[in-house]
Design an enzyme around this catalytic site. Structure first.
Site, mmCIF file in Angstrom:
data_model
loop_
_atom_site.group_PDB
_atom_site.id
_atom_site.type_symbol
_atom_site.label_atom_id
_atom_site.label_comp_id
_atom_site.label_asym_id
_atom_site.label_seq_id
_atom_site.Cartn_x
_atom_site.Cartn_y
_atom_site.Cartn_z
ATOM 1 N N TYR A 323 -5.891 52.497 52.879
ATOM 2 C CA TYR A 323 -6.899 51.516 53.293
ATOM 3 C C TYR A 323 -8.288 52.157 53.180
ATOM 4 C CZ TYR A 323 -8.598 47.644 56.342
ATOM 5 O OH TYR A 323 -9.233 46.530 56.860
ATOM 6 N N CYS A 324 -9.180 51.483 52.451
ATOM 7 C CA CYS A 324 -10.583 51.912 52.330
ATOM 8 C C CYS A 324 -10.665 53.351 51.786
ATOM 9 C CB CYS A 324 -11.286 51.767 53.670
ATOM 10 S SG CYS A 324 -13.086 51.971 53.610
#
Length: 590
Positions: A323-324
């Site tokens: 994530y990210c």
């Protein structure tokens, strides 16, 4: 223009003015306010750092020729706007209610359109704000990067100067103060002084949630830990589970429990209910002992977590989610493993709002110039960057929603804080290793070296994203202001394996955390061979609701074999004994 003291046609008292009977109470309120401010000043006296003010000394900024030019143009604009305001006030024009005003939440109160005084203030502010932005956009003799910085500054200035942000020019605040005989302002002052003490704007009552009690509650155990992370294994929710387990790498910029807010919103809980054996990495918030941590350490941690799960469950490979920034790092990890001939340990990779090509990375690229990096170095003197600085940076990207909205509601109106788990998570900041954070901003955001084959090395191995043949699921948020969809799309051009792109409705958080039961938003799927994101969107199919089931189908398509949920599939029952209950210690450390 109507008189602010009394309606002479009816003789009725103006509701904006307190009655004489309330004067004594207002005097009490003022006395209590003075005492609150005095107590705050005395409490802060021993903590004040005079050197801190120098970090924000505007002298050097004002000496910049570009800034001087912008200031001169802005001064002319404000002079023109003041003259316009004065002329309107002299003419006392008839007022036609503006139907569009209600669409701006800042001006939702009816008095912004029906009361001539406040309507004039609002309309003049709109003109001045438009002129400020237009002046910046029309400036000559500056490059596009400088223009983008000035436009960002102008936008934030315009939002800060909104009359809704001042008690004396906000009709809702005035009415609330009169109705409560000043108690709302006193309560708001308490909120403000509390935030000043914390050094952080509050979006939610900090005592409304407790990690592991009413947030981050999916049952599981910490089964492995290092100086950098803890590895959580969650309890199975089905009799049989997929043979290939799932390892989730959340960003270390925030706490992992964005994916485990509560049982209704938890991606973790939902994934276990789909039959997945779920492992979550919980990163340690940086302290002075982590001053030498760099990207290699996070890559090594991802490899360690993958190998730990493979060994624990005796499986050849795992599914992964990044994530990210953890997705960016997952791409580096996969490129390194591919270069070493060890890519088979990862069955699939899901990238949530992750970037590898930073050419189109949006407004965050404004924070990578030499002046900002020098400021970060000063702020990171202990060897880590206090997470509150990063929180302020992210909030500034959506200043109207994440700063001024709460200034008005919390400070001016004195409203109670909402018990909102997402906002609690947003304020639960983590510290960042200074050396790695600077490396990330310069080598990726500023210099965009990750997409240059063999320009970067991790753990001694040059990386080339084109060597990644692992099946990839790439998710982007259509309204994402942190990792713009166009930037995330670029990953489709840099990987070599099978790639599936999905565009979700909403942004960086709500576009990811969108459980099926909520029935919110939508997502788009389409031609994964499209040349551009616009081409993808033009031919995409929209589906209402959450994208999670689509992802679950994609995961099952990679390998649908299942095994009984017993033995090592139960946290603490395998070779890795339970260290402590989820969510563990690291997520609670500040």
């Amino acid at each position: 223009m109507t008189d602010m003291g009394e309606d002479k046609s009816s003789g009725a008292a103006n509701p904006f003015m307190p009655s004489p009977d309330d004067v004594q109470h207002w005097t009490s309120v003022m006395g209590r306010a003075q005492q609150m401010m005095l107590d705050y000043v005395l409490g802060q006296a021993n903590q004040r750092n005079s050197a801190a003010a120098n970090l924000f000394d505007p002298a050097s900024w004002l000496q910049n020729p570009t800034t001087q030019l912008w200031a001169e143009q802005s001064t002319k604009m404000w002079e023109q706007g003041a003259a316009f305001w004065a002329s309107l006030a002299t003419l006392q024009p008839s007022l036609t209610p503006d139907a569009d005003a209600r669409q701006d939440k800042r001006f939702a109160d009816p008095d912004w359109t029906t009361n001539p005084v406040f309507a004039l203030i609002r309309q003049t502010y709109g003109l001045l704000a438009e002129q400020l932005l237009a002046t910046t956009r029309n400036m000559q003799g500056i490059d596009e990067q400088a223009r983008a910085k000035l436009e960002f500054a102008a936008k934030n200035m315009a939002e800060a100067l909104s009359p809704s942000n001042l008690a004396i020019t906000n009709p809702e605040v005035i009415k609330r103060a009169v109705e409560t005989r000043g108690e709302s302002l006193l309560k708001g002052l308490g909120h403000m002084l509390s935030d000043l003490s914390r050094g952080q704007l509050s979006h939610v009552d900090p005592d409304a949630f407790e990690v592991g009690v009413n947030i981050a509650t999916t049952p599981g155990k910490v089964i492995h830990e290092t100086d950098l992370y803890q590895l959580i294994q969650y309890d199975p929710a089905t009799k049989d589970v997929f043979a290939v387990p799932l390892v989730i790498f959340p960003p270390w910029i925030n706490r992992f429990y964005i994916l485990d807010l509560n049982p209704q919103k938890s991606f973790v809980k939902w994934a276990t209910e789909q039959g997945l054996t779920v492992f979550m990495v919980s990163w340690k918030s940086a302290d002075a002992s982590m001053s030498e941590i760099v990207w290699d350490d996070y890559v090594s941690a991802q490899v360690d977590a993958i190998d730990t799960v493979r060994d624990l469950l005796d499986v050849p490979h795992v599914h992964t989610i990044g994530y990210c920034v953890a997705g960016t790092t997952l791409a580096a990890t996969l490129a390194m493993l591919a270069a070493r001939g060890e890519a088979d340990g990862v069955k699939s990779a899901t990238f949530l709002t992750a970037q590898v090509d930073f050419e189109l990375a949006g407004d965050l690229k404004l924070f990578v110039d030499d002046a900002y990096l020098a400021l970060l170095q000063q702020l990171s003197a202990p060897g880590y960057l206090d997470g509150r600085y990063m929180a302020a940076t992210f909030n500034s990207l959506r200043g109207r929603d994440l700063i001024w909205n709460y200034v008005v509601n919390n400070y001016l109106l004195g409203n109670d804080y909402p018990p909102f788990d997402l906002l609690y998570w947003n304020g639960d900041t983590t510290n960042l290793p200074a050396k790695w954070h600077r490396q990330y901003l310069t080598e990726l955001y500023r210099d965009n070296r990750m997409v240059i084959p063999n320009s970067l090395s991790v753990c001694g191995t040059p990386i080339d994203l084109r060597k990644i043949a692992t099946p990839a699921y790439i998710q982007a948020g259509r309204e994402d202001h942190i990792a713009p969809a166009a930037s995330v799309w670029r990953m489709m051009h840099h990987l070599s394996g099978p790639r599936t792109f999905l565009l979700a409705g909403s942004g960086h958080i709500a576009g990811v955390v969108n459980p099926p039961a909520a029935g919110k938003y939508q997502y788009w799927t389409g031609d994964n061979d499209a040349v551009t994101l616009d081409d993808f969107i033009a031919g995409a199919t929209e589906t209402k609701g959450s994208w999670w089931p689509h992802w679950a189908g994609w995961i099952a398509a990679q390998d649908d074999k299942k095994v009984p949920a017993k033995g090592a599939r139960i946290p603490g029952k395998g070779r890795r004994k339970a260290i402590e209950d989820a969510p563990g210690r690291y997520v609670k450390q500040r």
